[in-house]
Write a protein that holds these residues in place. Structure first.
Motif, PDB file in Angstrom:
ATOM      1  N   TYR A 334       0.832  -1.193   0.000  1.00  0.00           N
ATOM      2  CA  TYR A 334       0.000   0.000   0.000  1.00  0.00           C
ATOM      3  C   TYR A 334       0.873   1.252   0.000  1.00  0.00           C
ATOM      4  N   THR A 335       0.334   2.335  -0.540  1.00  0.00           N
ATOM      5  CA  THR A 335       1.100   3.570  -0.662  1.00  0.00           C
ATOM      6  C   THR A 335       0.577   4.632   0.304  1.00  0.00           C
ATOM      7  N   VAL A 336       1.459   5.563   0.669  1.00  0.00           N
ATOM      8  CA  VAL A 336       1.072   6.696   1.497  1.00  0.00           C
ATOM      9  C   VAL A 336       0.625   7.817   0.560  1.00  0.00           C
ATOM     10  N   SER A 337      -0.384   8.599   0.998  1.00  0.00           N
ATOM     11  CA  SER A 337      -0.996   9.602   0.118  1.00  0.00           C
ATOM     12  C   SER A 337      -1.070  10.959   0.798  1.00  0.00           C
ATOM     13  N   ASP A 338      -1.207  11.999  -0.038  1.00  0.00           N
ATOM     14  CA  ASP A 338      -1.533  13.332   0.453  1.00  0.00           C
ATOM     15  C   ASP A 338      -2.852  13.768  -0.179  1.00  0.00           C
ATOM     16  N   ALA A 339      -3.112  15.057  -0.235  1.00  0.00           N
ATOM     17  CA  ALA A 339      -4.421  15.529  -0.694  1.00  0.00           C
ATOM     18  C   ALA A 339      -4.676  15.253  -2.170  1.00  0.00           C
ATOM     19  N   THR A 340      -3.644  15.082  -2.971  1.00  0.00           N
ATOM     20  CA  THR A 340      -3.858  14.960  -4.415  1.00  0.00           C
ATOM     21  C   THR A 340      -3.316  13.684  -5.044  1.00  0.00           C
ATOM     22  N   GLY A 341      -2.642  12.832  -4.290  1.00  0.00           N
ATOM     23  CA  GLY A 341      -2.140  11.624  -4.932  1.00  0.00           C
ATOM     24  C   GLY A 341      -1.378  10.718  -3.997  1.00  0.00           C
ATOM     25  N   ALA A 342      -1.043   9.533  -4.529  1.00  0.00           N
ATOM     26  CA  ALA A 342      -0.294   8.517  -3.786  1.00  0.00           C
ATOM     27  C   ALA A 342       1.145   8.476  -4.287  1.00  0.00           C
ATOM     28  N   TYR A 343       2.045   8.023  -3.430  1.00  0.00           N
ATOM     29  CA  TYR A 343       3.466   7.962  -3.750  1.00  0.00           C
ATOM     30  C   TYR A 343       3.880   6.495  -3.829  1.00  0.00           C
ATOM     31  N   GLY A 344       4.154   6.030  -5.032  1.00  0.00           N
ATOM     32  CA  GLY A 344       4.495   4.626  -5.256  1.00  0.00           C
ATOM     33  C   GLY A 344       5.253   4.466  -6.552  1.00  0.00           C
ATOM     34  N   PRO A 345       5.533   3.222  -6.959  1.00  0.00           N
ATOM     35  CA  PRO A 345       5.135   1.977  -6.295  1.00  0.00           C
ATOM     36  C   PRO A 345       5.993   1.665  -5.073  1.00  0.00           C
ATOM     37  N   VAL A 346       5.422   0.871  -4.179  1.00  0.00           N
ATOM     38  CA  VAL A 346       6.094   0.504  -2.938  1.00  0.00           C
ATOM     39  C   VAL A 346       6.497  -0.962  -2.989  1.00  0.00           C
ATOM     40  N   GLN A 347       7.672  -1.249  -2.516  1.00  0.00           N
ATOM     41  CA  GLN A 347       8.157  -2.629  -2.450  1.00  0.00           C
ATOM     42  C   GLN A 347       7.297  -3.424  -1.472  1.00  0.00           C
ATOM     43  N   ALA A 348       6.913  -4.633  -1.850  1.00  0.00           N
ATOM     44  CA  ALA A 348       6.064  -5.471  -1.002  1.00  0.00           C
ATOM     45  C   ALA A 348       6.705  -5.698   0.363  1.00  0.00           C
ATOM     46  N   GLY A 349       5.904  -5.506   1.417  1.00  0.00           N
ATOM     47  CA  GLY A 349       6.376  -5.721   2.773  1.00  0.00           C
ATOM     48  C   GLY A 349       7.110  -4.551   3.376  1.00  0.00           C
ATOM     49  N   ALA A 350       7.362  -3.508   2.581  1.00  0.00           N
ATOM     50  CA  ALA A 350       8.126  -2.370   3.080  1.00  0.00           C
ATOM     51  C   ALA A 350       7.218  -1.381   3.790  1.00  0.00           C
ATOM     52  N   SER A 351       7.748  -0.735   4.802  1.00  0.00           N
ATOM     53  CA  SER A 351       7.064   0.400   5.404  1.00  0.00           C
ATOM     54  C   SER A 351       7.403   1.626   4.577  1.00  0.00           C
ATOM     55  N   THR A 352       6.387   2.407   4.230  1.00  0.00           N
ATOM     56  CA  THR A 352       6.598   3.579   3.391  1.00  0.00           C
ATOM     57  C   THR A 352       6.237   4.834   4.165  1.00  0.00           C
ATOM     58  N   SER A 353       6.909   5.933   3.861  1.00  0.00           N
ATOM     59  CA  SER A 353       6.665   7.173   4.587  1.00  0.00           C
ATOM     60  C   SER A 353       6.745   8.364   3.644  1.00  0.00           C
ATOM     61  N   LEU A 354       6.136   9.460   4.079  1.00  0.00           N
ATOM     62  CA  LEU A 354       6.124  10.692   3.308  1.00  0.00           C
ATOM     63  C   LEU A 354       6.433  11.867   4.229  1.00  0.00           C
ATOM     64  N   LEU A 355       7.371  12.701   3.809  1.00  0.00           N
ATOM     65  CA  LEU A 355       7.697  13.958   4.495  1.00  0.00           C
ATOM     66  C   LEU A 355       7.456  15.082   3.504  1.00  0.00           C
ATOM     67  N   ALA A 356       6.648  16.059   3.882  1.00  0.00           N
ATOM     68  CA  ALA A 356       6.298  17.124   2.942  1.00  0.00           C
ATOM     69  C   ALA A 356       6.167  18.461   3.675  1.00  0.00           C
ATOM     70  N   ALA A 357       6.471  19.541   2.958  1.00  0.00           N
ATOM     71  CA  ALA A 357       6.324  20.888   3.490  1.00  0.00           C
ATOM     72  C   ALA A 357       5.921  21.805   2.354  1.00  0.00           C
ATOM     73  N   GLY A 358       5.075  22.800   2.671  1.00  0.00           N
ATOM     74  CA  GLY A 358       4.626  23.666   1.606  1.00  0.00           C
ATOM     75  C   GLY A 358       3.946  24.917   2.097  1.00  0.00           C
ATOM     76  N   ILE A 359       3.309  25.613   1.150  1.00  0.00           N
ATOM     77  CA  ILE A 359       2.594  26.853   1.428  1.00  0.00           C
ATOM     78  C   ILE A 359       1.230  26.786   0.756  1.00  0.00           C
ATOM     79  N   LYS A 360       0.221  27.268   1.460  1.00  0.00           N
ATOM     80  CA  LYS A 360      -1.156  27.304   0.950  1.00  0.00           C
ATOM     81  C   LYS A 360      -1.660  28.727   1.015  1.00  0.00           C
ATOM     82  N   HIS A 361      -2.252  29.192  -0.116  1.00  0.00           N
ATOM     83  CA  HIS A 361      -2.800  30.554  -0.170  1.00  0.00           C
ATOM     84  C   HIS A 361      -4.203  30.481  -0.752  1.00  0.00           C
ATOM     85  N   VAL A 362      -5.155  31.110  -0.105  1.00  0.00           N
ATOM     86  CA  VAL A 362      -6.533  31.142  -0.590  1.00  0.00           C
ATOM     87  C   VAL A 362      -6.879  32.559  -1.039  1.00  0.00           C
ATOM     88  N   PHE A 363      -7.775  32.652  -1.999  1.00  0.00           N
ATOM     89  CA  PHE A 363      -8.226  33.967  -2.480  1.00  0.00           C
ATOM     90  C   PHE A 363      -9.682  33.890  -2.886  1.00  0.00           C
TER      91      PHE A 363
END
Length: 363
Positions: A334-363
């Protein structure tokens, strides 16, 4: 440029020109308004896939970027007409999201009165409107939708085409949302669906339940799920929980009840617990723990922990950072996901992780 691309470009220019003229017309029509709004989210993401690390400039780690148009007209006698047209945007490459649809996030027209609201078009399934506000990650980094179905025909879109919605008035904090979609003959693989949610809001309490049912093309077999959720605000703190029980009998076969890489098996249970704490006047720290329990003999389970921090620079601009780790069992990928997509492919049996940083602006 292909004929299809040329036609899409012409349609886009015509739509934007027309919408651009609407505010001026609205000024001369009392009780009418048109609003242009949007959200831009850009981020840097680094995902551990087990066998390799993926580094990317991404669009929408916390929220999906979008451009929208919303309008209302007072018809008198307590009636109001309205529309929403909302485009998804991938700002890392400037393309349209949701498979290139012009208004892939939402396209609705509605009529409201004392009896409630009737809508038609493309919209989120009712389960989404329960899961999203309760999820401490708000369906962002480590989204609850990686283990809790949001009720749409696709596991990734959370939206249904050809939908008719009914939204009730609120009675004592209780509201009802109903949705039915048309398969329209099934010529393009469209699938009929039905869904509902019943929500209770009062003060700092949000609680509710939802039901989703999506048929196969012939509408003989069905994917279905019940979801329960609650969120309680306690001053600077909030706590939340979600639980879901479902069966994907339209999308999974007896021979292959589940997939090593695609969540939602022929029979499953899933739950989430978490919460948030406000740090000072401008910060918010959130945590969630999720467990997916595949109830078939293959037992494709996983556990996921997610944490994020959002720092408000103003009412419209936030900085954020988040981390999520998903623990696969020895056979799953299985893959780890954020608001817009999944990060893969993942090797079977592996633990997967995601580190992310960003900026959000609304108007």
């Amino acid at each position: 440029m292909t004929r299809q691309a040329s036609a899409l470009t012409t349609l886009a220019l015509a739509a934007l020109t027309t919408l651009g003229a609407l505010p001026a017309a609205a000024q001369n029509s009392p009780g009418t308004s048109v609003t242009v709004y949007g959200l831009i989210d850009g981020c840097l993401a680094s995902a551990d896939l087990g066998s390799e690390r993926l580094n990317a400039v991404s669009s929408g780690c916390l929220y999906g970027s979008r451009l929208g148009f919303r309008g209302t007209e007072d018809l008198g006698g307590g009636l109001q007409a309205a529309f929403t047209l909302e485009s998804g945007i991938t700002i890392d490459n400037g393309q349209l999201a949701q498979g290139g649809r012009m208004f892939g996030r939402k396209a609705l027209v509605s009529l409201s009165g004392p009896w409630g609201t009737v809508e038609a078009g493309r919209d989120y399934a009712p389960a989404f409107y329960l899961v999203q506000p309760i999820d401490p990650m708000a369906l962002g980094i480590g989204t609850a939708s990686s283990s809790l179905w949001t009720g749409a025909a696709s596991t990734t879109s959370a939206r249904n085409d050809n939908a008719v919605n009914y939204l009730s008035p609120t009675w004592g904090g209780v509201s009802l949302r109903l949705q039915a979609t048309a398969g329209e003959g099934g010529s393009g693989g469209a699938r009929k669906s039905q869904g509902l949610n019943l929500l209770y809001r009062s003060g700092g309490t949000l609680a509710g339940l939802s039901y989703a049912r999506v048929g196969d093309v012939a509408d003989d077999q069905h994917d279905s799920a019940f979801t329960l959720g609650v969120k309680q605000e306690l001053g600077r703190f909030s706590v939340a929980a979600l639980a879901q029980s479902g069966a994907w009998e339209a999308s999974r076969t007896v021979a292959a009840p589940a997939s090593t890489s695609s969540v939602f098996s022929r029979k499953y249970r899933s739950w989430l617990v978490g919460g948030s704490v406000r740090t000072g006047s401008v910060g918010k720290l959130s945590l969630s723990i999720k467990r997916y329990d595949d109830r078939t003999v293959r037992n494709f389970d996983f556990t996921q922990v997610s944490v994020n921090y959002v720092h408000a620079l103003s009412k419209r601009t936030d900085l954020y950072a988040g981390w999520s780790r998903l623990g696969n069992n020895s056979r799953t990928s299985y893959t780890v996901s954020d608001a817009t997509g999944a990060y893969g492919p993942v090797q079977a049996g592996a633990s997967t992780s995601l580190l992310a940083a960003g900026i959000k602006h609304v108007f």
